[in-house]
Enzyme design. Structure first.
Site, PDB file in Angstrom:
ATOM      1  N   HIS A 154       0.725  -1.235   0.094  1.00 30.74           N
ATOM      2  CA  HIS A 154      -0.005   0.108   0.146  1.00 30.74           C
ATOM      3  C   HIS A 154       0.918   1.286   0.011  1.00 30.74           C
ATOM      4  O   HIS A 154       0.346   2.420   0.068  1.00 30.74           O
ATOM      5  CB  HIS A 154      -1.071  -0.066   1.347  1.00 30.74           C
TER       6      HIS A 154
HETATM    7 ZN   LIG Z   1      -3.945  -7.349   3.369  1.00 31.38          ZN
END
Ligand SMILES: [Zn+2]
Length: 308
Positions: A120
């Site tokens: 992320h």
């Molecule tokens: Zn995850």
């Protein structure tokens, strides 16, 4: 029993008191590998250098991280995790571990970093417990050295690899594939190939989707190195995932990815990514089974190919 292509450092386990991310899992996986006599010794991770981090991240972002860690700049709510000097060191170390594991994969055919998978993290900001995108850093370091030419990211964490998708968007040498739960964090970005699964997808749905996706990728892209994000969070008991995949289903998933690497004559490097099961032992077990399966495979090309 000898040293295997397994990278680890006790310093992966930084302190995030009360946080849902189980940073102790790295040490527990390493201990379990010892106990099961799968390895005597690990290759020690060394921190990624600033130049290596700059292959993925903007200088302004790296400077901002330092400022936050020193308490000179405000925290960023998107990170969803505290940033301290210890945490930054652990992320740089995890990225260095993924670089080292990728180098070992080139030498041994397959390797694993008992850490990493922080998908992320974007070039210019962190998100969702991820500050440094170790996989994109490692891929870029090897691409820029000319050690590899085409890199495939197979991201099977339950959450989409949004940071990876954006970081690699303009880079034709990197093909990003993400198989994830559609109705879950994060806001979706565009990978080269995305498959969003419905809530509560079971083993049959999950493995069927993976099989179809790998078949399609094989027609589009021929990698010489595969980064496998073997997230443990598609598991049916996960607290942050909403799929219904069993322990056996996840083990079959790992076999499918390693078989695919073998069929592609590609080296493979695995990283752990997420895992938030109610019972932490389950997270450790999912990772251990993956590593056991990886170690069963021979030298490059995995299992070899008999002609044709
Ligand atoms: Zn995850």
């Amino acid at each position: 029993m000898t040293r295997r292509p397994i990278v680890f450092s006790p310093a992966y386990a930084f302190a995030w008191p009360g946080h849902i991310f189980p940073t102790g899992k790295y040490r527990k996986v390493a201990e379990a590998l010892h106990e099961r006599q799968l390895t005597e010794d690990f290759c020690d991770a060394i921190p990624a250098t600033r130049d290596e981090l700059l292959t993925c991240h903007l200088k302004s972002y790296l400077d901002r991280l330092q400022g936050i860690a020193r308490g000179e700049l405000p925290e960023d709510a998107r990170f969803e995790c505290p940033v301290t000097p210890e945490v930054l060191d652990a992320f740089a170390l995890s990225a260095g571990g993924t670089i080292l594991a990728a180098r070992l994969a080139l030498e041994h055919g397959r390797a694993v970093n008992i850490g990493g998978g922080f998908h992320h993290a974007y070039p210019d900001h962190g998100e969702g417990f991820c500050l440094i995108n170790d996989v994109v850093v490692a891929a870029r370091v090897l691409l820029e050295e000319g050690a590899v030419e085409r890199v495939l990211v197979v991201d099977l964490d339950v959450h989409q690899g949004n940071g990876t998708a954006v970081a690699a968007a303009e880079d034709d040498r990197l093909f990003t594939f993400s198989l994830h739960q559609e109705n879950n964090y994060p806001a979706k970005e565009k990978s080269d190939f995305d498959v969003g699964l419905p809530d509560f997808a079971n083993d049959a749905v999950y493995l069927g989707a993976l099989d179809g996706a790998l078949t399609r990728i094989a027609r589009q892209f021929s990698p010489d190195l595969i980064f496998y994000l073997a997230g443990a969070d598609p598991y049916e008991q996960d607290r942050l995932g909403g799929l219904n995949v069993s322990l056996e289903g996840l083990a079959e998933r790992d076999r499918m990815v390693f078989d695919f690497a073998s069929e592609q004559d590609a080296r493979v490097v695995a990283v752990l990514a997420g895992g938030y099961a109610t019972r932490e032992e389950d997270v450790v077990e999912i990772h251990i089974r993956m590593i056991e399966e990886l170690l069963k495979r021979g030298q490059s090309p995995l299992h070899g190919r008999s002609g044709g």
